[in-house]
Structure formats: structure tokens, C-alpha cells
Design an enzyme around this catalytic site. Structure first.
Site, mmCIF file in Angstrom:
data_model
loop_
_atom_site.group_PDB
_atom_site.id
_atom_site.type_symbol
_atom_site.label_atom_id
_atom_site.label_comp_id
_atom_site.label_asym_id
_atom_site.label_seq_id
_atom_site.Cartn_x
_atom_site.Cartn_y
_atom_site.Cartn_z
ATOM 1 N N GLU A 355 0.834 -1.201 0.000
ATOM 2 C CA GLU A 355 0.000 0.000 0.000
ATOM 3 C C GLU A 355 0.870 1.252 0.000
ATOM 4 O O GLU A 355 0.459 2.297 -0.511
ATOM 5 C CB GLU A 355 -0.946 -0.005 1.211
ATOM 6 C CG GLU A 355 -2.082 0.999 1.087
ATOM 7 C CD GLU A 355 -3.163 0.811 2.138
ATOM 8 O OE1 GLU A 355 -4.201 0.199 1.820
ATOM 9 O OE2 GLU A 355 -2.967 1.267 3.277
ATOM 10 N N HIS A 386 6.638 -27.018 3.345
ATOM 11 C CA HIS A 386 5.806 -28.100 2.816
ATOM 12 C C HIS A 386 4.706 -27.559 1.901
ATOM 13 O O HIS A 386 3.736 -28.261 1.623
ATOM 14 C CB HIS A 386 5.207 -28.897 3.969
ATOM 15 C CG HIS A 386 6.242 -29.559 4.821
ATOM 16 N ND1 HIS A 386 6.695 -30.837 4.590
ATOM 17 C CD2 HIS A 386 6.947 -29.097 5.884
ATOM 18 C CE1 HIS A 386 7.613 -31.147 5.487
ATOM 19 N NE2 HIS A 386 7.791 -30.106 6.287
ATOM 20 N N LYS A 514 -13.880 1.602 -3.916
ATOM 21 C CA LYS A 514 -14.867 2.041 -2.917
ATOM 22 C C LYS A 514 -15.943 2.913 -3.563
ATOM 23 O O LYS A 514 -17.133 2.779 -3.251
ATOM 24 C CB LYS A 514 -14.171 2.813 -1.793
ATOM 25 C CG LYS A 514 -13.311 1.952 -0.888
ATOM 26 C CD LYS A 514 -12.961 2.645 0.419
ATOM 27 C CE LYS A 514 -12.024 3.793 0.236
ATOM 28 N NZ LYS A 514 -11.520 4.329 1.521
#
Length: 548
Positions: A355, A386, A514
Site C-alpha cells: 500500500e 511443505h 470504494k
């Protein structure tokens, strides 16, 4: 701060030439050429953190040329601008002074000619008083019972930092149960509330404006849940506190403004855990430990401000990161903590880095012609071994990695920690030096097999190596050392942004989605067919309406 295109500097051009000369040199050669490489390419902070950067594809000459880049792009001037309270967040006309929040020296920190330390200390004193009353059972709920559970409702910087720190410092936690709700998906708040008692639950609503959609949606759901039991809205004041600056909205919600903890517009969200946003941390581990967290970060601030760049840990890490991102073409960095308590650390700096430096417009308002922020990801070891280490070891992508581990475990069960750390040491060794075909053949020969017998499988057992890593070894994960480690990464991000000529402290990239969501939300209230978007978005919305 000066606005200098790094790719047009003489230092950058020198680095391009240098890269062409050393890009094929193997770490095996570098270590063979210099038996003291570790001593020359490592640094220690406060006898608490050792940073080993010797397993990087760099030479002394590389570092000199990278330091020249830092000098030519005026990183020193950028640091002075940061520490002096200059409004370096130019697109929002704001200073950037999260360092003031942890300024344990209490030296003046100026914003618009005013020393902000008096305000900072006043909020810290208020946080101390409140947290101690709750912890000691003096703060009572509406039925006279003490608080047992604390729910922090926030998103982004109002959630990621406090959640990461409270998890990392669980060995220091008290009796209070901590919960964090961020997602606007109702499942998050619903599942959290299932096990809670409204009589003994305290909610912290973390939103600077008190208008953040996700946070306030969850806050109102929490309020409704609480009032189903409490009935009287007057009881809200005993169970809700606000971490905000909008007194009017806080009061309208029903929270007593005496229980509003302020912070300022010079505190960016992803740097806000040091502020009132860190109240959940203080409640979880106690205020004295919260102060130790601040002290560790302040000590790193002092290191950054006062240490020559040649020994300055965040500067060195920043330069090495730029070396890989812009010259080797590495697109990602992995953060791999070998400590289960640190399981949210990579996620926290995924936001902190991406960000901050995920920008394509430079400080002059022009598109850049170089790489800016990398993709950050990671999981705790040994789980990652793994899962995705296969690609790091033998894939076609170059992925520089930070390996982080404490020397002392909070849970010294049997030989668990020795096994964990043996993997920590082994992975960086394997990534650096690999295993040649000759070594593979020799291993097979030792087991009694001929080259002909193993020809079909031997190529798959070869490890090229030459995969770069930093090893960050902490003496122990304490509030102090964690504070220093977080600040180390913060300053690394800042230095990279300064060199790359981008604005690190805004985040306009989060806004468009937004805005569009606010436009789409009213369209979802009925079952009418939507035709106002592109065919894909229309199709998705209409199928959602048909299926819901």
C-alpha cells in the site's frame, strides 16, 4: 524532499553496468573468495537483532554503488524531512510523524510550528489509565461485572497491526480475551459474537473518521447485538470505546466522548499501531509492555537517524531490495518468520509495503520507467517448506527471502526449537549454495548406485542455488525487539520510496473500488435487471440477484 528520477542518475547507470558484470556470479564463488564474508555483510542492532545479508548476490562494489544511488537521490535529505515534520505526504498535504508516537526521548516534534509531544503524551496517559482500569477489573459493565473479552472492530491499519502484535506477543498477554473483526462479511462479526457475553464484552471501534463503511457496518451490528441484551442505550458507554477523531459521530453512536482516544492526520493507517489504534495491544499485554514496544521502535528510529548508511540496517535492506527488484527483475519478496506467534507478520507488511510503494506515478506526477514496490507474501516456517518452498528452490522465479527467527523460544518444549532453527539455518544454506550434479551423483554412488541407474532421476535432484536471502535472528521476541523489528521494516519501505521518487504515505489506489461499490450498493436492493455497467459486471450482478 527532492524529486529525482532514480533511473536517470549516474549511480543507476553505473549499477546497470555493474549488474551486467556480476549477474552470473554464484554465491558459492563469493563465499570462496572471502572467508570473512559473514563479518563484512552482517550488522547487529542493540545486541537484540542480527541481520545477516551475506547470502545476497552482492559484492562490496555493489554496496558502494547502491550507496551512491542513496546519496544521489538524497535519502539523507528525505530522512531529515521525515523527522522534522515536513509535509512529505504531498498529495494529502500532511506530515508523516508516526515516529512522534514512539518518541520516548520526548524531544520536540514539530508540525506546523507546534510541538505535538504534549498531545501524544496526553493520549498515552489516557490509554494507560483506561487499560489499567479494564485489566484490573475496575471498569465494570452494565451489570457490574468486569470485562473478560475485548473486540477490536477496524480494517486495514486499524486491524492488521494490532492483530499482528497481539498475536506476536501472546506470551505477554493477560487474562483478557482479544478478538479482531475486520471483514464486512457478516460471518466475521457473527462468528465472533457467538461465544461472547454482552455483560463482559468491551468493543473498540477503530475508525479515524467514524465513517469507514466496513468498520461502521460491523460496529452497528455489534451495537444491535449488545442492545438485545442490555436494552438501555445508556449502557453503550460502558461497553464501547472509540479510536477516532470525529467526536460528533462518536457521540451520535452512543459512545461517551470521554472514552474517545484521539490520533491525528499525520498518522497514516498502516503506521498507526503506535497510536490510540494500539489500545487493543495495551489491553492485551499491559501498558508497560506497550511502552516497551514503543521503546524498541524508538531505538530503531535513533539507529536510522544517527547511523552512517554503510551500517544503517534499514538503508542496507532497502538498497538490496531495489537491487533485486530493478536489476534482477525479481517481482516478489517473501517474509518467512520461523516463529508461530509471528504468523501475521508477513500479512502486516504485505499492507505496509504494497500500500505504501505500490505506485506507478512518481513525485513529479509522471509515470515511472522502473519498478517500484514488490509483491510481499509469506507464511511461518516450517509450514511454508511443505507448501511453496519448492518453487523458491527450483522454480523459474527469483524470490529474495527474509528469514526471521528468535534464538530463545517462549515455549522450549523438548527439542522443538532446535529442530525449528535447524530448518531455518538449513534453508538459507540450501538456497544459497544448492546441490550440484556432481554432488547428486556422489550421493548415489555412496548408496551403491551407478550413474546409469540414476540418470533418469538425477537432474531433478539438482539445486542451482544462488537464491538470495536475508537472515534476521532475534535474541528473543519481546515487546522491545518486536517494536524495533517493525520499525526496521517501516524505515526500509520509506527509504525505498524516497529513492524510487514516489509518495509512500498516500493510498489513492484503494479509492476507485470504494467509489464504484457505493454506486453499485443501491442497485442490489431490488430484483430489477441491471444494465448500467459493462456486460461482465451486469452479468455478474444479475446472476447474483437471480441466485440470492
Amino acid at each position: 524532499m527532492k524529486n529525482i528520477n532514480p533511473s536517470q542518475t549516474s549511480a543507476w547507470k553505473a549499477l546497470e553496468q555493474h549488474f551486467a558484470q556480476i549477474k552470473d556470479i554464484h554465491l558459492r564463488e563469493l563465499f570462496e573468495q572471502d572467508p570473512d564474508r559473514f563479518a563484512k555483510f552482517s550488522a547487529t542492532f542493540d545486541d537484540q537483532i542480527l541481520v545477516d545479508f551475506s547470502k545476497n548476490r552482492i559484492t562490496t562494489e555493489t554496496l558502494k554503488k547502491l550507496q551512491a544511488l542513496a546519496k544521489e537521490t538524497d535519502v539523507a535529505g528525505a530522512m531529515r524531512s521525515l523527522f522534522s515534520g515536513e509535509k512529505i505526504n504531498c498529495t494529502e498535504n500532511r506530515a508523516v510523524l508516526h515516529i512522534a508516537l514512539r518518541n520516548r526521548s520526548n524531544t520536540p516534534m514539530m508540525v506546523d510550528g507546534e510541538d505535538v509531544m504534549q498531545q501524544v503524551n496526553a493520549v498515552l496517559a489516557k490509554m494507560k489509565d483506561f487499560s489499567e482500569r479494564v485489566i484490573h477489573g475496575e471498569w465494570k459493565g452494565y451489570t457490574g461485572k468486569g470485562i473478560t473479552d475485548v473486540v477490536n472492530i477496524g480494517i486495514g491499519g486499524s486491524d492488521l497491526g494490532p492483530y499482528m502484535v497481539t498475536e506476536a506477543l501472546k506470551p505477554y498477554k493477560n487474562h483478557l480475551n482479544m478478538h479482531f473483526v475486520s471483514n464486512v462479511d457478516g460471518t466475521h462479526i457473527a462468528e465472533t459474537l457467538k461465544a461472547l457475553n454482552p455483560e463482559t464484552t468491551l468493543f473498540l471501534i477503530a475508525s479515524k473518521t467514524f465513517t469507514t463503511q466496513e468498520t461502521m457496518t460491523n460496529a452497528h451490528s455489534a451495537r444491535d447485538w449488545f442492545l438485545k441484551s442490555a436494552g438501555d442505550e445508556g449502557h453503550i458507554a460502558k461497553h464501547f470505546a472509540a479510536l477516532s477523531t470525529n467526536g460528533q459521530e462518536v457521540k451520535q453512536f452512543g459512545i461517551d466522548t470521554k472514552n474517545m482516544f484521539e490520533f491525528w492526520d499525520w498518522v497514516g493507517g498502516r503506521y498507526s499501531l503506535w497510536s490510540a489504534i494500539g489500545l487493543s495491544i495495551a489491553l492485551s499485554i499491559g501498558f508497560e509492555n506497550f511502552e516497551q514496544l514503543l521503546s524498541g521502535a524508538h531505538a530503531m528510529d535513533q539507529h536510522v537517524a544517527n547511523t552512517p548508511f554503510e551500517q544503517n540496517i534499514p538503508v542496507l535492506l532497502a538498497l538490496i531490495g531495489i537491487w533485486y527488484n530493478n536489476f534482477f527483475g525479481a517481482e516478489t519478496e517473501a517474509i518467512l518468520p520461523y516463529d508461530q506467534y509471528m504468523h501475521r507478520f508477513a500479512a502486516y507488511f504485505q499492507q505496509g509495503n504494497m500500500e505504501s510503494n505500490g505506485k506507478y506515478i512518481d513525485r513529479n506526477g509522471h509515470p515511472v520507467d522502473y519498478q517500484t514496490g514488490p509483491i510481499i507474501w509469506g507464511e511461518p516456517g516450517t509450514n511454508g517448506q511443505h507448501a511453496f518452498y519448492q518453487l523458491i528452490h527450483q522454480g523459474t522465479k527469483l524470490i529474495p527471502c527474509d528469514f526471521i527467527a528468535p534464538a530463545i523460544s517462549h515455549n522450549p518444549l523438548s527439542d522443538h526449537h532446535s529442530k525449528l532453527l535447524s530448518n531455518f539455518f538449513a534453508q538459507t544454506e540450501a538456497l544459497a549454495f544448492g546441490k550440484s550434479r556432481e554432488q547428486v551423483d556422489a550421493e548415489f554412488a555412496t548408496s551403491g548406485k551407478t550413474v546409469v541407474e540414476v540418470e533418469h532421476v538425477a537432474p531433478f535432484k539438482v539445486f542451482e542455488g544462488n537464491r538470495p536471502t536475508n537472515s534476521i535472528l532475534l535474541r528473543e521476541i519481546t515487546p522491545f525487539s518486536l517494536g524495533a523489528l517493525i520499525a526496521m521494516y517501516e524505515h526500509k519501505i520509506f527509504v525505498q520510496g524516497a529513492i524510487l521518487n514516489i509518495f509512500t504515505f498516500d493510498q489513492w489506489g484503494v479509492e476507485l473500488g470504494k467509489q464504484l461499490a457505493n454506486r453499485i450498493l443501491p442497485e442490489l436492493k431490488d430484483d430489477n435487471r441491471v444494465v448500467s455497467h459493462d456486460s461482465s459486471t451486469n452479468g455478474l450482478i444479475n446472476r447474483f440477484k437471480a441466485w440470492r
